[in-house]
Write an enzyme that holds these catalytic residues in place. Sequence first.
Site, PDB file in Angstrom:
ATOM      1  CG  HIS A 118       8.578 -26.758  -4.482  1.00  0.00           C
ATOM      2  ND1 HIS A 118       9.656 -27.612  -4.592  1.00  0.00           N
ATOM      3  CD2 HIS A 118       8.304 -26.336  -5.747  1.00  0.00           C
ATOM      4  CE1 HIS A 118      10.007 -27.710  -5.864  1.00  0.00           C
ATOM      5  NE2 HIS A 118       9.212 -26.948  -6.591  1.00  0.00           N
ATOM      6  CB  CYS A 129     -13.224 -22.556   0.705  1.00  0.00           C
ATOM      7  SG  CYS A 129     -12.457 -22.461   2.339  1.00  0.00           S
ATOM      8  CB  CYS A 154     -12.363 -26.090   5.962  1.00  0.00           C
ATOM      9  SG  CYS A 154     -12.642 -24.337   5.701  1.00  0.00           S
ATOM     10  CB  ALA A 236      25.143 -27.216   2.465  1.00  0.00           C
TER      11      ALA A 236
END
Length: 250
Positions: A118, A129, A154, A236
């Site tokens: 992702h 662009c 940009c 985890a």
Amino acid sequence: MSLEQATIVLRAARAVAVLTGAGISADSGLPTFRGARGGLWERFRPESLATPEAFARDPALVWAWYQWRRALAARAQPNPAHFALVTLERAIPAFTLVTQNVDGLHRRAGSERVIALHGELMRDRCSGCGRESAATVAPELADAPRERIDPPRCADCGAPLRPAVVWFGEALPDGAMERAAEAAALAEVLLVVGTSQVVYPAASLVPLARRAGARVIVVNPEQSPGDVDLQLTGRAADLLPPLVHGAFGA
Ligand code: BJW
Ligand code: ZN
């Protein structure tokens, strides 16, 4: 399924693929996608912000959300679960880590064979662009988030910058899913850590690996949606270190 049984399965494997989701970074203090988040962003559903339509409608809202998450990710540290996967990579000849996470914590921990399905939170891409660049992080936003920040423009074409991540309805990075599917098909064990398995095509790796003969080990505090061979219920950061170190010492 006990941790001990999972350790035995993992120790026998020569080809391992891992699929991770936001839950592995929850132990580093980063909010998951579909869990509680608290604060300013509690009122917004992530699914309704992570879309090209949301960015087109309200770029300053979406940009402010990503700037907040960038600040959190910059401050976060990899946790013992990330480090356990580095140990696993070094112990297994054929290893691939497929992550849905954009936070960069796997690489910061030292994982090398990473496929980031992702995209990357810490990079910008021009919405006009396509030019990519490193993102600017404002660390103070971690503690004092803002609801609107205009995205920078940009330097080449003047269009607003966006994060270089994959939103709903967008294609994954070139070749990423193909390489992930190949690793899942070749794996003897697929370790599925901290993902709700609701987002496609990432979630399809689980049945794909299973059909190809892999044993599927899930690490999650919640029950997994599909068929799995071994469910390890818990966090985890608590379960991956004993699993990996039980299988490979060190
Ligand atoms: C813990 C824990 C602890 C907590 N320890 N665990 C087939 C069927 C239906 C729909 C589709 C389909 N194919 C495609 C679609 C559409 C769509 C989709 O999947 N929709 C579904 C939601 C229905 N998919 C797409 O649009 C994808 N693109 C696509 O298909 O393009 C086609 C195309 C081709 C060619 C040209 C053009 C288009 C793109 C999907 C992009 C997903 N993007 C996001 C945002 C990324 C950027 C960002 O971060 O902002 O990715 S959405 C979000 O979900 C993010 C995540 O990576 C992803 C998965 O979430 P994850 O990681 O599972 O997090 P959670 O929060 O859901 O779960 C956390 C888990 O952790 C829970 O289980 C907890 O229990 C657990 N946990 N603490 C261990 N301590
Ligand atoms: Zn541009």
